[in-house]
Design an enzyme around this catalytic site. Sequence first.
Site, PDB file in Angstrom:
ATOM      1  N   ASP A 141     -33.457  58.799  23.133  1.00  0.00           N
ATOM      2  CA  ASP A 141     -32.545  58.327  22.269  1.00  0.00           C
ATOM      3  C   ASP A 141     -31.572  56.945  23.301  1.00  0.00           C
ATOM      4  O   ASP A 141     -30.934  57.768  24.101  1.00  0.00           O
ATOM      5  CB  ASP A 141     -31.454  59.040  21.562  1.00  0.00           C
ATOM      6  CG  ASP A 141     -32.793  59.121  20.404  1.00  0.00           C
ATOM      7  OD1 ASP A 141     -33.837  59.126  20.136  1.00  0.00           O
ATOM      8  OD2 ASP A 141     -32.125  60.715  19.583  1.00  0.00           O
ATOM      9  N   ASP A 197      -5.921  49.180  17.113  1.00  0.00           N
ATOM     10  CA  ASP A 197      -7.107  49.765  17.161  1.00  0.00           C
ATOM     11  C   ASP A 197      -7.567  50.829  17.774  1.00  0.00           C
ATOM     12  O   ASP A 197      -7.820  50.823  19.084  1.00  0.00           O
ATOM     13  CB  ASP A 197      -8.017  48.733  16.535  1.00  0.00           C
ATOM     14  CG  ASP A 197      -9.570  48.801  16.857  1.00  0.00           C
ATOM     15  OD1 ASP A 197      -9.357  50.391  16.312  1.00  0.00           O
ATOM     16  OD2 ASP A 197     -10.606  47.820  16.576  1.00  0.00           O
ATOM     17  N   GLU A 256     -14.309  51.070  20.673  1.00  0.00           N
ATOM     18  CA  GLU A 256     -14.548  49.470  20.655  1.00  0.00           C
ATOM     19  C   GLU A 256     -12.490  48.477  20.831  1.00  0.00           C
ATOM     20  O   GLU A 256     -12.692  47.640  21.532  1.00  0.00           O
ATOM     21  CB  GLU A 256     -15.064  48.549  19.330  1.00  0.00           C
ATOM     22  CG  GLU A 256     -16.888  49.409  19.125  1.00  0.00           C
ATOM     23  CD  GLU A 256     -17.004  50.412  18.534  1.00  0.00           C
ATOM     24  OE1 GLU A 256     -15.985  51.011  18.156  1.00  0.00           O
ATOM     25  OE2 GLU A 256     -18.059  50.700  18.304  1.00  0.00           O
ATOM     26  N   PHE A 310      -8.607  48.301   9.235  1.00  0.00           N
ATOM     27  CA  PHE A 310     -10.084  48.182   9.691  1.00  0.00           C
ATOM     28  C   PHE A 310     -10.089  48.651   8.068  1.00  0.00           C
ATOM     29  O   PHE A 310      -9.880  49.570   7.568  1.00  0.00           O
ATOM     30  CB  PHE A 310     -10.903  48.138  10.413  1.00  0.00           C
ATOM     31  CG  PHE A 310     -12.199  48.802  10.126  1.00  0.00           C
ATOM     32  CD1 PHE A 310     -12.561  46.749  10.941  1.00  0.00           C
ATOM     33  CD2 PHE A 310     -12.809  49.122   9.430  1.00  0.00           C
ATOM     34  CE1 PHE A 310     -13.973  46.996  10.241  1.00  0.00           C
ATOM     35  CE2 PHE A 310     -14.223  49.235   9.227  1.00  0.00           C
ATOM     36  CZ  PHE A 310     -14.969  48.076   9.556  1.00  0.00           C
ATOM     37  N   THR A 311     -11.060  48.438   7.317  1.00  0.00           N
ATOM     38  CA  THR A 311     -11.264  48.440   6.065  1.00  0.00           C
ATOM     39  C   THR A 311     -12.819  48.098   5.952  1.00  0.00           C
ATOM     40  O   THR A 311     -13.003  47.340   6.833  1.00  0.00           O
ATOM     41  CB  THR A 311     -10.797  48.419   4.657  1.00  0.00           C
ATOM     42  OG1 THR A 311     -10.597  46.975   4.203  1.00  0.00           O
ATOM     43  CG2 THR A 311      -8.947  48.734   4.840  1.00  0.00           C
ATOM     44  N   GLN A 363     -13.703  47.134   3.542  1.00  0.00           N
ATOM     45  CA  GLN A 363     -14.034  45.766   2.383  1.00  0.00           C
ATOM     46  C   GLN A 363     -13.513  44.598   2.878  1.00  0.00           C
ATOM     47  O   GLN A 363     -14.575  44.062   2.685  1.00  0.00           O
ATOM     48  CB  GLN A 363     -13.302  46.540   1.104  1.00  0.00           C
ATOM     49  CG  GLN A 363     -13.333  47.170  -0.171  1.00  0.00           C
ATOM     50  CD  GLN A 363     -13.245  48.590   0.585  1.00  0.00           C
ATOM     51  OE1 GLN A 363     -12.135  48.856   1.037  1.00  0.00           O
ATOM     52  NE2 GLN A 363     -14.243  49.217   0.159  1.00  0.00           N
ATOM     53  N   THR A 364     -12.890  44.754   3.874  1.00  0.00           N
ATOM     54  CA  THR A 364     -12.453  43.446   4.228  1.00  0.00           C
ATOM     55  C   THR A 364     -13.865  43.307   5.796  1.00  0.00           C
ATOM     56  O   THR A 364     -13.581  42.567   6.040  1.00  0.00           O
ATOM     57  CB  THR A 364     -10.865  43.308   5.091  1.00  0.00           C
ATOM     58  OG1 THR A 364     -10.631  44.301   5.865  1.00  0.00           O
ATOM     59  CG2 THR A 364      -9.787  43.676   3.454  1.00  0.00           C
ATOM     60  N   ASP A 420     -35.912  64.583  12.291  1.00  0.00           N
ATOM     61  CA  ASP A 420     -36.244  64.910  13.819  1.00  0.00           C
ATOM     62  C   ASP A 420     -37.180  65.404  13.859  1.00  0.00           C
ATOM     63  O   ASP A 420     -38.068  66.159  14.818  1.00  0.00           O
ATOM     64  CB  ASP A 420     -34.720  64.537  15.567  1.00  0.00           C
ATOM     65  CG  ASP A 420     -34.165  63.294  15.455  1.00  0.00           C
ATOM     66  OD1 ASP A 420     -34.623  62.371  14.373  1.00  0.00           O
ATOM     67  OD2 ASP A 420     -32.890  63.443  15.725  1.00  0.00           O
TER      68      ASP A 420
END
Lengths: 554, 710
Positions: free
Chosen positions: B329, B366, B370, B400-401, B403-404, B549
Amino acid sequence: MDPVLAGVLQLLALIAALALAHVPLGACMARVYSSDKHWRVEKWIYRGIGVDPDTEMRWPAYLRGVLAFSAVSVFFLYLLQRFQGHLPGSLGFKSIDPDQAFNTAASFVTNTNWQSYYGEQTMGHVVQTAGLAVQNFVSAAVGIAVAVALVRGFARSRTGELGNFWSDLVRGTVRVLLPLSVVAAIVLVACGVIQNFSGIHEVGRFMGGQQQWNGGAVASQEAIKEIGTNGGGYFNANSAHPFENPTPFTNLFEIFLLLVIPFSLTRTFGIMVGSRKQGYAILATMVTIWVGFIALMMWTEFAHHGPAPQIAGGAMEGKETRIGVGASSIFAVSTTLTSTGAVDSFHSSFTGLGGGITMLGMQLGEIAPGGTGSGLYGMLIMAVIAVFIAGLMVGRTPEYLGKKIGTREIKFAACYILITPALVLVFTAAAMALPTPAHSMTNTGAHGFSEILYAYTSAGNNNGSAFAGLNADTQWFNSTLGLAMVLGRFLPMVFVLALAGSLAEQKPVPATAGTLRTEKPLFTGLLVGAILIITGLTYFPALALGPLAEGLAS
Amino acid sequence: MTTRTERHEDSMPTATPTRAPHVDVRTGHKPAEGRVGAGLFDPKQLLKSLPDAFRKLDPRVMVKSPVMFVVWIGSLLTTVFSFKDPGDWFGWTISAWLWLTVVFANLAEAVAEGRGKAQADTLRKAKTDTVARRLVGETEERVPGTELRIGDLVVCEAGDVIAGDGDVVEGVASVDESAITGESAPVIRESGGDRSAVTGGTKVLSDRIVIRITTKPGETFIDRMINLVEGAARQKTPNEIALNILLASLTIVFLLAVATLPPFADYAGTHLTTVVLVALLVCLIPTTIGALLSAIGIAGMDRLVQRNVLAMSGRAVEAAGDVSTLLLDKTGTITLGNRQASEFVPVSGATEAELADAAQLSSLADETPEGRSVVVLAKEKYALRERGQGELTGAEWIAFTAQTRMSGVDVDGRRIRKGAAGSVVAWVREQGGEVSEDAGALTDRISGAGGTPLLVAVEDTDGARVLGVIHLKDVVKDGMRERFDELRRMGIKTVMITGDNPLTAKAIAEEAGVDDFLAEATPEDKMALIKREQAGGKLVAMTGDGTNDAPALAQADVGVAMNTGTSAAKEAGNMVDLDSNPTKLIEIVEIGKQLLITRGALTTFSIANDVAKYFAIIPALFAAVYPGLDKLNVMRLSSPDSAILSAVIFNALIIIALVPLSLRGVQYRPVSADRMLRRNLTIYGIGGLIAPFVGLKLIDLLISLIPGIG
């Protein structure tokens, strides 16, 4: 010329001739056993014996063919001898006793050609040609057929079908053995080997006794005797007899004949499994052992121990002066490393160690290069065992030619390597433990023991040569040696064909960088080592009490 | 290399199963001294296992190993004959050493099993009689854990030990699985999804969950684990059976060679005693490998357990050695779990520094990997000091959402936004700004290279505009390319499995150096790939954790289920990795290979040994009647008795000497088959020929010092 140099030059000439011949002959045999066309004469034979040459057989069917054909052959040859006295063209010889008839029938059907009789004083033209000569062809063809079936096992996948026994048998006889024999016989006749149907000639009295010379179809018999690695001579003296082997050239030519098919089959094998290199690896293994044995033999036979060899320039006792020590050594090694058993000198008269080399050659299982067919399948079985051990050492379930060597495969290979040691050792021990068999010995001490050990070694491995000295025409020896020949021939074939069937059913494993490379010199070295250690060591104690005791005494 | 076993003073693990040193997750590499072969061997274990070794002298146990059973019968025979002639010191000495040979063989097995037993004891503690709170309708009843049946619903609250294997059907809880995995950090188990499986014997630390029992008592994961590490469930593997057949046939051959010797010797004029014959037989049959064979197998499984991998059968371990295709993977195995910022690309009209500053500001709040990687990149590449959130007074953080699909910050009159291209473009237009022409081209270029573009935009006195793009990309773990090169040399093909689009997949596959990839992979694709490889004769290994799997795990020749995965996955695979580290697949392959190599090497060694023994024994037996045979006594051993005794003693001692090797496994390096064969053949083949000549001579020298002998 120095006799050692002469011996070495003859060996080099032989190697060159074999190297040239094995390429076309190997390729030709590959075509013969892969073609789907039948010759007209073959179709007549198939119709005559009522078989369909195109039916693919799985291993049990193939084995049934081998066994049924061989059983009928033994029975027919037995009857032919038993009724010899009533048949025309028998030179007035009487019928053969049951024990000797069984022994001889078993001997010729198993490609052993052990002879407990004096050919020229026992067998007439009918038995010699219709019985013995026919078996010389077909027993060799059976051997090649089984070897080809095993090769197909490696070459084929997901089928289990190994070809058609009847077609392999007939083609081997008609397309390979017969043409080769015709050519060889003509060469032999041209070089002075006799070929006639004349009777017995009284030729005066030498050394006080009455001397008789037989005529006979000797050259034709001689050709297939060597080509089919049979070895049963027309005369008791075999290839030492000047009618069978008159000159140094015929001697070398006969050695060439008895080696040519076994060596060429490695190329057939390479072509049929789709990798000539794999064939070369097997060939290299055979050549290494064969040349090594010849070198040892020349070394011990040219060594000047004792006054007689010193005067003669080598151990000349029991060897023909027209052939010499070098060529006799090559012949002795070649005949015992194949299943031929023809002799041009008397193995019993070789030095102690030389006698030991002939025995060890047979005890290795006659695989370097071995009998017609039997040499190849014997060597492939050893390759399977070597691959199993070496394959583990590279960290994978062992594979050979893309086939996994798993539980089933190793079981068949392990059974195969058990058979001949069991036959040889148990029968020899029985002969030594019982009171009467030892009466057949001519010599006492270690040499006497060697006579009996040699006899069972020769019978169990289907060689057929004798150590001379042993009176083998007794009920005990005729029966036990006959039994050893039959079991030593057909039990291994059972396991070879079972293995072939199991391999043919598998799907191939693709080769990767992690796969053991069986075409490399390293593997050849490993295979030689495995053969010498695994089969050679089995016989070490017995050899120590026979030839080694004798040979190391001086 | 140290392991917990060594760190514990008493040399036996007592608290938790032994764990291999942790694999460095970043690199997938362990310290340099050999990745497999972390076996360890403490001479004290020999003493501890001695009672077990004697217990195994029971003929019903011995008969399972044909070679050693022959030695056992031989020892019995010589002992009986020694009783008949009690004054014969030679007979007694031989008998004693023959018995020792058998005991040493048993000892090897007992030591190997002993290590598993200690782990089993630890597991048993975890399994102590738990009481389950079974739900019957609305009411609870307390029943012993052993009475649970499949389908029962059980309630567990903080502090409860889970009574049996099952799936969470209600609630979320943190669970301490250290009893099984040795990992002390708790894990989350919740109903639904791929994290629903719980294992009996583990402990709920918080909250309340309802579990549906999925296994019968006695067949739970922990039960199977106990059986496995104890070797109770050990069955001979196909390759082990094949080797046993070969060894048995060699034993029969040598049995024939020895059994037929007395008539030959009688004829020669010397009588061989039973004691001598048995001694010869034992020296010739392959006792070394016969004695160590089962220990090698047990130790192989044990090496997996030390790496926290449970193989459900020895067959799977062997198959691992044969694997020719590895399905890996992408995420977690080849790449780090998360994408990371790799560069800031400004649009025309903006500067890199400007972009970096904005990107950093927008990411300060954040906490996703990332987001952190943006801050790290800004610091490393643009020397922008990380600013604490408290330093920026009056900053308003926009989270962060879904939606946005943006996050950002409003500070000092600047509004900075960072997010998916579409959302950010829409936001800029909304603010009345205009989107730079090349923004679209930049995002396309990054997508094309297999990365993920994040747009950064700002609205300040100059109006709203796009500043540039953050290039987020999958980061291939260090050392993976070398690892794949090694695998290629071993003849193993690697295939990367990913849900990414083919473009992205190709870029990562090239970077990581895998041989092939399967993009946008569905479970059906995986299954088809496995079947295709298998049809070509290849053996396939893969890892998996999700329920979808399961079919592929079952189809693969080696299916390693992650312990974090669902019970369906664990059922389907033939191995479970308790660490849930997919990189471990590579080590599993190596352990499988090492197991086979050890067997082959010791078989070769065992057979090669025979040559020297013949040179010792044959002259000893027969030089008296055939003096010429004394020439074979190349070692010039002092007397016939001493020669035979030396051979028997060497034969016994070599077993003990090789116990550490058989437990540790022979050294394994990922090289081609050719080089591996050359190396092992030199060490164990040629070495096996020579070593006994030296060993026999030394033992003979010692024996000849004893007065009255030699």
